[in-house]
Design a protein around this motif. Structure first.
Motif, PDB file in Angstrom:
ATOM      1  N   PHE A  77     -47.659  -4.186  18.762  1.00 28.00           N
ATOM      2  CA  PHE A  77     -46.998  -5.478  18.577  1.00 28.00           C
ATOM      3  C   PHE A  77     -45.505  -5.379  18.878  1.00 28.00           C
ATOM      4  N   ILE A  78     -44.888  -4.265  18.486  1.00 31.35           N
ATOM      5  CA  ILE A  78     -43.450  -4.090  18.697  1.00 31.35           C
ATOM      6  C   ILE A  78     -43.119  -3.989  20.185  1.00 31.35           C
ATOM      7  N   LEU A  79     -43.921  -3.242  20.917  1.00 31.16           N
ATOM      8  CA  LEU A  79     -43.620  -2.975  22.325  1.00 31.16           C
ATOM      9  C   LEU A  79     -44.204  -4.011  23.278  1.00 31.16           C
ATOM     10  N   LEU A  80     -45.113  -4.835  22.783  1.00 29.02           N
ATOM     11  CA  LEU A  80     -45.758  -5.817  23.655  1.00 29.02           C
ATOM     12  C   LEU A  80     -44.770  -6.776  24.318  1.00 29.02           C
ATOM     13  N   PRO A  81     -43.751  -7.297  23.597  1.00 26.03           N
ATOM     14  CA  PRO A  81     -42.803  -8.201  24.275  1.00 26.03           C
ATOM     15  C   PRO A  81     -42.113  -7.556  25.472  1.00 26.03           C
ATOM     16  N   ILE A  82     -41.748  -6.273  25.351  1.00 27.57           N
ATOM     17  CA  ILE A  82     -41.096  -5.596  26.474  1.00 27.57           C
ATOM     18  C   ILE A  82     -42.058  -5.493  27.651  1.00 27.57           C
ATOM     19  N   ALA A  83     -43.311  -5.120  27.357  1.00 28.80           N
ATOM     20  CA  ALA A  83     -44.288  -4.945  28.429  1.00 28.80           C
ATOM     21  C   ALA A  83     -44.585  -6.260  29.138  1.00 28.80           C
ATOM     22  N   VAL A  84     -44.730  -7.343  28.376  1.00 20.92           N
ATOM     23  CA  VAL A  84     -45.104  -8.629  28.970  1.00 20.92           C
ATOM     24  C   VAL A  84     -43.930  -9.245  29.724  1.00 20.92           C
ATOM     25  N   ILE A  85     -42.771  -9.307  29.080  1.00 17.62           N
ATOM     26  CA  ILE A  85     -41.620  -9.961  29.705  1.00 17.62           C
ATOM     27  C   ILE A  85     -41.133  -9.170  30.916  1.00 17.62           C
ATOM     28  N   SER A  86     -41.318  -7.854  30.895  1.00 17.25           N
ATOM     29  CA  SER A  86     -40.882  -7.035  32.028  1.00 17.25           C
ATOM     30  C   SER A  86     -41.755  -7.225  33.258  1.00 17.25           C
ATOM     31  N   LEU A  87     -42.844  -7.980  33.121  1.00 17.09           N
ATOM     32  CA  LEU A  87     -43.621  -8.318  34.312  1.00 17.09           C
ATOM     33  C   LEU A  87     -42.785  -9.146  35.281  1.00 17.09           C
ATOM     34  N   PHE A  88     -41.759  -9.805  34.744  1.00 18.03           N
ATOM     35  CA  PHE A  88     -40.785 -10.499  35.582  1.00 18.03           C
ATOM     36  C   PHE A  88     -39.638  -9.524  35.852  1.00 18.03           C
ATOM     37  N   PRO A  89     -39.488  -9.025  37.062  1.00 16.79           N
ATOM     38  CA  PRO A  89     -38.526  -7.951  37.345  1.00 16.79           C
ATOM     39  C   PRO A  89     -37.110  -8.239  36.874  1.00 16.79           C
ATOM     40  N   LYS A  90     -36.680  -9.486  36.950  1.00 14.05           N
ATOM     41  CA  LYS A  90     -35.306  -9.806  36.560  1.00 14.05           C
ATOM     42  C   LYS A  90     -35.095  -9.792  35.050  1.00 14.05           C
ATOM     43  N   LEU A  91     -36.170  -9.600  34.290  1.00 11.10           N
ATOM     44  CA  LEU A  91     -36.065  -9.503  32.834  1.00 11.10           C
ATOM     45  C   LEU A  91     -36.373  -8.095  32.341  1.00 11.10           C
ATOM     46  N   SER A  92     -36.547  -7.175  33.265  1.00 14.79           N
ATOM     47  CA  SER A  92     -36.850  -5.789  32.907  1.00 14.79           C
ATOM     48  C   SER A  92     -35.625  -5.113  32.308  1.00 14.79           C
ATOM     49  N   PRO A  93     -35.816  -4.184  31.366  1.00 13.98           N
ATOM     50  CA  PRO A  93     -34.671  -3.454  30.800  1.00 13.98           C
ATOM     51  C   PRO A  93     -33.960  -2.578  31.816  1.00 13.98           C
ATOM     52  N   PHE A  94     -34.540  -2.412  33.006  1.00 12.88           N
ATOM     53  CA  PHE A  94     -33.912  -1.600  34.040  1.00 12.88           C
ATOM     54  C   PHE A  94     -33.296  -2.452  35.150  1.00 12.88           C
TER      55      PHE A  94
ATOM     56  N   GLU B 289     -27.451  -3.731  33.231  1.00 13.50           N
ATOM     57  CA  GLU B 289     -26.895  -3.139  32.015  1.00 13.50           C
ATOM     58  C   GLU B 289     -27.004  -4.110  30.846  1.00 13.50           C
ATOM     59  N   ARG B 290     -26.840  -5.395  31.128  1.00  9.31           N
ATOM     60  CA  ARG B 290     -26.934  -6.400  30.064  1.00  9.31           C
ATOM     61  C   ARG B 290     -28.332  -6.436  29.458  1.00  9.31           C
ATOM     62  N   LEU B 291     -29.353  -6.403  30.304  1.00  9.70           N
ATOM     63  CA  LEU B 291     -30.725  -6.426  29.799  1.00  9.70           C
ATOM     64  C   LEU B 291     -31.059  -5.143  29.048  1.00  9.70           C
ATOM     65  N   LYS B 292     -30.487  -4.034  29.486  1.00 10.98           N
ATOM     66  CA  LYS B 292     -30.696  -2.794  28.740  1.00 10.98           C
ATOM     67  C   LYS B 292     -30.148  -2.932  27.325  1.00 10.98           C
TER      68      LYS B 292
ATOM     69  N   TRP C 167     -32.486  -5.381  25.230  1.00 11.58           N
ATOM     70  CA  TRP C 167     -33.736  -4.770  24.779  1.00 11.58           C
ATOM     71  C   TRP C 167     -33.478  -3.646  23.780  1.00 11.58           C
ATOM     72  N   THR C 168     -32.397  -2.912  23.963  1.00 10.04           N
ATOM     73  CA  THR C 168     -32.055  -1.883  22.982  1.00 10.04           C
ATOM     74  C   THR C 168     -31.688  -2.518  21.650  1.00 10.04           C
ATOM     75  N   GLY C 169     -30.980  -3.659  21.702  1.00  9.80           N
ATOM     76  CA  GLY C 169     -30.669  -4.383  20.474  1.00  9.80           C
ATOM     77  C   GLY C 169     -31.917  -4.891  19.778  1.00  9.80           C
ATOM     78  N   TYR C 170     -32.859  -5.381  20.562  1.00  7.12           N
ATOM     79  CA  TYR C 170     -34.143  -5.819  19.992  1.00  7.12           C
ATOM     80  C   TYR C 170     -34.831  -4.671  19.260  1.00  7.12           C
ATOM     81  N   LEU C 171     -34.870  -3.511  19.898  1.00  5.45           N
ATOM     82  CA  LEU C 171     -35.497  -2.351  19.266  1.00  5.45           C
ATOM     83  C   LEU C 171     -34.728  -1.915  18.022  1.00  5.45           C
ATOM     84  N   GLY C 172     -33.396  -2.047  18.060  1.00  6.01           N
ATOM     85  CA  GLY C 172     -32.605  -1.701  16.886  1.00  6.01           C
ATOM     86  C   GLY C 172     -32.923  -2.601  15.702  1.00  6.01           C
TER      87      GLY C 172
END
Length: 278
Positions: A63-80, A83-86, A89-94
């Motif tokens: 459940f915790i990691l699912l949002p990253i996996a699903v939203i990252s299907l859109f390349p412009k929303l990937s944590p990579f 730098e802002r998206l990183k 997503w790091t803040g979300y995990l924090g």
């Protein structure tokens, strides 16, 4: 040695995050057993309970990691993607980690206090928040708990960022030297002057030169520039007579070894670079 990964970077990162969270959840369960296991129950009898808890933990980690996996299907929303998206997503995990540690800590504390797991009955404390907070303040070392909680969250955020950097670094191609040498020369002279003016070195210009070249070589190493290894070979050669002059003979011998290591690094990176061109 740098290699090319075919697995998407987001998937690599999610696997590492999964292992980190699994370690956290398992550590809490092990700590609970160590602190509260009844003496009349053997450890091997807890196997079924651990298996049930593992399935529960795996579900929550998903459940915790699912949002990253699903939203990252859109390349412009990937944590990579940036730098802002990183940071987002790091803040979300924090935040998630803060909540996980808080509820696990509250569960641990309640079990230690009244020998019962945290459940909906805890909502009764919300009826009189002031009295409940006063009771908590008197019963637990709140300041130390908060310090430990904040420290743990900061450490976990650091781990999340390090794993992100590690995944990104393994997927960065080695590239050739593209920097302007005259700016490097100016930087070397400036740093050499600083060492001569503001340190008590007996050989300030030699120390300043070697230090500044090492600094530039380290920057090039972090940028994956192929020729950084040749710069390390050069500066290590410069250090040897400097150490001999200062009667640091063991350091001079060590730098002979570092020359060999740096040259080996150059050969490995050059091989990888040529493979990437093909």
């Amino acid at each position: 040695m740098l290699i090319r990964w075919r697995v998407p970077k987001t998937i690599q990162w999610l696997v590492k995050l999964f292992l980190i969270y699994l370690f956290i959840f398992t550590a809490f369960r092990v700590a609970t057993v160590i602190c509260f296991k009844p003496k009349n129950i053997a450890v091997y009898e807890l196997g079924s309970s651990f298996w049930l808890g593992l399935k529960y933990d795996l579900r929550w980690i998903s459940f915790i990691l699912l949002p990253i996996a699903v939203i990252s299907l859109f390349p412009k929303l990937s944590p990579f993607y940036s730098e802002r998206l990183k940071k987002i997503w790091t803040g979300y995990l924090g935040i998630i980690t803060l909540l996980v540690l808080f509820f696990y800590g509250a569960d641990f504390g309640q079990f230690a206090y009244i020998n019962a797991r945290l459940n909906a009955d805890a909502l009764i404390f919300a009826e009189d928040p002031q009295e409940s907070l006063q009771m908590v303040w008197q019963s637990y070392p709140v300041i130390w708990i908060l310090i430990g909680l904040i420290g743990a969250v900061l450490m976990m955020v650091w781990m999340f960022r390090r794993t992100h950097v590690g995944v990104e670094g393994k997927n960065v191609n080695v590239h050739k030297f593209t920097y302007r040498r005259r700016w490097h020369a100016a930087a070397l002279l400036l740093l050499g002057w600083f060492m001569a003016s503001y340190t008590n070195s007996t050989v300030p210009y030699a120390d300043g030169f070697c230090t500044s070249v090492s600094f530039v070589a380290q920057i090039l190493l972090t940028r994956k520039v192929l020729q950084n290894w040749l710069l390390w070979v050069f500066v290590d050669i410069c250090y040897i007579p400097l150490f001999i002059y200062k009667h640091l003979n063991l350091s001079a011998v060590l730098y002979f070894v570092l020359i060999a290591i740096a040259y080996k690094g150059y050969l490995d990176w050059r091989k990888t670079y040529r493979e990437q061109l093909n």
